[in-house]
Scaffold this active site. Sequence first.
Site, mmCIF file in Angstrom:
data_model
loop_
_atom_site.group_PDB
_atom_site.id
_atom_site.type_symbol
_atom_site.label_atom_id
_atom_site.label_comp_id
_atom_site.label_asym_id
_atom_site.label_seq_id
_atom_site.Cartn_x
_atom_site.Cartn_y
_atom_site.Cartn_z
ATOM 1 N N GLU A 19 -2.581 -9.273 3.466
ATOM 2 C CA GLU A 19 -2.928 -9.762 4.807
ATOM 3 C C GLU A 19 -4.436 -9.704 5.054
ATOM 4 O OE1 GLU A 19 -3.071 -5.387 5.432
ATOM 5 O OE2 GLU A 19 -1.915 -6.764 4.184
ATOM 6 N N CYS A 54 0.815 -1.206 0.000
ATOM 7 C CA CYS A 54 0.000 0.000 0.000
ATOM 8 C C CYS A 54 0.860 1.272 0.000
ATOM 9 C CB CYS A 54 -0.985 -0.023 1.161
ATOM 10 S SG CYS A 54 -2.408 1.067 0.921
ATOM 11 N N HIS A 93 -3.846 -5.255 -0.104
ATOM 12 C CA HIS A 93 -3.479 -5.798 1.205
ATOM 13 C C HIS A 93 -3.534 -7.326 1.205
ATOM 14 C CE1 HIS A 93 -3.341 -2.098 3.718
ATOM 15 N NE2 HIS A 93 -4.064 -1.631 2.700
#
Length: 365
Positions: free
Chosen positions: A333, A246, A331
Amino acid sequence: MKKQLILEDGTVLIGEGFGSETAVWGEVVFNTGMTGYQEILSDPSYCGQIVTLTYPLIGNYGINRDDFESISPAVNGLIVKENAEFPSNWRSELTLDDYLKMKNIPGLAGVDTRKLTKIIRQHGTLKGMICGMEENPQEIIASMKGKELPTDQVKQVSTRTPYPSPGRGNRVVLVDFGMKHGILRELNDRNCDVIVVPYNTTAEEILSLSPDGIMLSNGPGDPKDVPEAIEMIRNIIGKVPMFGICLGHQLFALACGADTEKMKFGHRGSNHPVKDLRTGKVALTSQNHGYTVQENSVAGTELEVTHIALNDGTIEGLSHKNAAAFTVQYHPEASPGPEDANGLFDQFMEMVEAEKKEAVINAKA
């Protein structure tokens, strides 16, 4: 208690206040995720923003102890169509209203979030203010037009001092620009010996920690507002394997000579399709960003575009042609959202191991 949302374009939306009674202003953005409001509220990348959630019912599964992405939320306010006052979930410990009161965050319910989202999509992100009905909209609009959005969001949310998250595997220095706990959790799951450092840590200080790899975290705001991080990255590329997410992706691009620009209304949601140009595969991704790397600025750099967003064609991934380094705009995660891209953390570990083996071979030679 009735409250109003006043936008800088003159729009006034009236709803029911909940959470804190504080009046706040900030950049009004929208997130299209159907779930994950707890993670959204606690994501440091929303620092200084008022978040509109497009899904109509929010708070229905409450707030629990496990799904936070930071200890202290940085979001300025929350706007929803309907706030569920009586959540139902076995993990629920607080209502959304209780949590917002605890963290001094104002909420506004009963707003036509579909209409608000269409306004933002048409005009781009707008400055707005949640306040009481006693405030004069024209005076608020005039005051907002004279206000500049903050440029120190990363400083606000980054850790002040380094700290370890010990493991017995590869040592990874995680540069905290507004890190979500999900990133740290993924590194811990791979037994990494993680050292989290502040956003303004120098290249020399990072290298003195003898890292096997460096992770550049997500974070809020304009990447050009963090020049010290750009300089740090520029001085480390090629010395230690690097993975950026990001804001870390944008900072990496700037360090390599590319450019970034603000998007009209950004990508914020849990179902953004991204194509891997090397494999042709598409992953659904979790995203939260208002800036992007300019496509035409990559030409002439040592960067290769590896991923693109299928909705608008913007750059979603980069790889360095001559150094062990890659980044993604989305993202992997998740938290919230799909985990289609979770394997990127394994790819980072493989890169770290490959570089360590090459270093041993070169030392013997």
